[in-house]
Design a protein around this motif. Structure first.
Motif, PDB file in Angstrom:
ATOM      1  N   VAL A  59      32.184 -39.941   4.887  1.00 18.69           N
ATOM      2  CA  VAL A  59      30.851 -40.532   4.717  1.00 18.69           C
ATOM      3  C   VAL A  59      30.658 -41.708   5.664  1.00 18.69           C
ATOM      4  O   VAL A  59      29.568 -41.939   6.188  1.00 18.69           O
ATOM      5  N   ARG A  60      31.751 -42.449   5.904  1.00 16.79           N
ATOM      6  CA  ARG A  60      31.651 -43.598   6.810  1.00 16.79           C
ATOM      7  C   ARG A  60      31.605 -43.171   8.276  1.00 16.79           C
ATOM      8  O   ARG A  60      30.937 -43.784   9.084  1.00 16.79           O
ATOM      9  N   LEU A  61      32.315 -42.109   8.606  1.00 14.04           N
ATOM     10  CA  LEU A  61      32.496 -41.749  10.023  1.00 14.04           C
ATOM     11  C   LEU A  61      31.395 -40.842  10.588  1.00 14.04           C
ATOM     12  O   LEU A  61      30.974 -41.002  11.735  1.00 14.04           O
ATOM     13  N   PHE A  62      30.957 -39.874   9.789  1.00 12.39           N
ATOM     14  CA  PHE A  62      30.089 -38.831  10.350  1.00 12.39           C
ATOM     15  C   PHE A  62      28.608 -39.128  10.171  1.00 12.39           C
ATOM     16  O   PHE A  62      28.193 -39.704   9.166  1.00 12.39           O
ATOM     17  N   ASP A  63      27.831 -38.712  11.148  1.00 10.52           N
ATOM     18  CA  ASP A  63      26.372 -38.776  11.034  1.00 10.52           C
ATOM     19  C   ASP A  63      25.847 -37.569  10.271  1.00 10.52           C
ATOM     20  O   ASP A  63      24.812 -37.640   9.620  1.00 10.52           O
ATOM     21  N   VAL A  64      26.563 -36.459  10.405  1.00  4.85           N
ATOM     22  CA  VAL A  64      26.140 -35.217   9.752  1.00  4.85           C
ATOM     23  C   VAL A  64      27.384 -34.522   9.189  1.00  4.85           C
ATOM     24  O   VAL A  64      28.414 -34.455   9.868  1.00  4.85           O
ATOM     25  N   ILE A  65      27.291 -34.020   7.975  1.00  2.20           N
ATOM     26  CA  ILE A  65      28.353 -33.188   7.404  1.00  2.20           C
ATOM     27  C   ILE A  65      27.753 -31.788   7.200  1.00  2.20           C
ATOM     28  O   ILE A  65      26.800 -31.625   6.438  1.00  2.20           O
ATOM     29  N   GLU A  66      28.307 -30.811   7.927  1.00  2.00           N
ATOM     30  CA  GLU A  66      27.703 -29.469   7.935  1.00  2.00           C
ATOM     31  C   GLU A  66      28.302 -28.541   6.895  1.00  2.00           C
ATOM     32  O   GLU A  66      27.879 -27.397   6.792  1.00  2.00           O
TER      33      GLU A  66
END
Ligand SMILES: *Cc1c(COP(=O)(O)O)cnc(C)c1O
Length: 236
Positions: free
Chosen positions: A108-115
């Motif tokens: 949640v902290r690292l990614f802009d999008v979780i696919e």
């Protein structure tokens, strides 16, 4: 003769050439589909790549990146790349691999999008993680269109329930993602994913890899995920 330093998988020249080739193919597929090229975003998949290749990719102008493991993504993009991220406007990091619930807070902290949202337990973990972090990445639901037991993704028959649990937890969904079975024609899987996205009125469709992105564009892909077409065959 032995060499202690591993050569990068690709050179600047190779990458620029590969990128030009891919962009030409994307343009042609868009033309044939009667779509404008701006409707398709190229996600460069940097899994297993050494850091030199990531530098080359940024230098070549790539800004949207896909990783399939949280830990590797941290090694690639956290810390040493903060400056580049800030400089590189439009930078976006997308998780395209399976997400374990114990990695959710980091993701949640690292990614802009979780696919790869694909099960109710993950929805709960994401909602809690987003609360804690005070931010939530954009979310896509991965659909297991081929109903393959070894593959991530929600079964089509369970999609409705999953969409409802996302809605209940206040997590907006932007789109759908799929990886068709390797031994089947991808077209019907892409068509199915596009149909499901229309049903839920979702704007984003992440589908198509190096071997089938032109087909995916024909069926409406908004995000294609390319690794080997850009960086050459992966050794691992
Ligand atoms: C590795 C990977 C890709 C890129 O695959 P290529 O065939 O090298 O383009 C795309 N999507 C996912 C989910 C992947 O794991």
């Amino acid at each position: 003769m032995t060499s202690l330093t591993k050569a990068p998988a690709t050179s600047s020249h190779d990458l620029i050439e590969a990128l030009a080739r891919v962009q030409k193919d994307i343009a042609r597929a868009c033309r044939r589909a009667g779509r404008s090229q701006e409707t398709v975003t190229l996600t460069a998949v940097t899994k297993t790549q050494p850091l030199q290749v990531i530098t080359l990719a940024l230098e070549a102008g790539l800004r949207t990146f896909g990783e399939n493991r949280v830990q590797e993504a941290q090694a690639h993009w956290a810390g040493q790349w903060e400056d580049q991220k800030a400089l590189a406007s439009g930078f976006q990091l997308r998780l395209i691999g399976p997400l374990q619930t114990n990695k959710v807070d980091e993701a949640v902290r690292l990614f802009d999008v979780i696919e790869t949202v694909d099960r109710p337990r993950l929805v709960d973990a994401l909602a809690n993680g987003a609360d804690k972090a005070g931010r939530c990445p954009q979310l896509l639901v991965q659909v297991n269109t081929g109903a393959e037991p070894q593959k991530g993704g929600v079964l089509v028959s369970d999609l409705d329930d999953l969409m409802q649990s996302l809605h209940r937890r206040g997590l907006p969904v932007r789109g759908l993602m799929c990886i068709p079975p390797v031994d089947e024609a991808p077209g019907p899987h892409f068509a199915l994913l596009a149909k499901l996205a229309r049903r839920y009125d979702l704007p984003e469709l992440s589908m198509g890899m190096s071997a089938d992105f032109e087909t995916a564009i024909r069926f409406g892909a908004t995000h294609i995920r390319l690794g080997s077409a850009l960086f050459g065959a992966r050794s691992v």
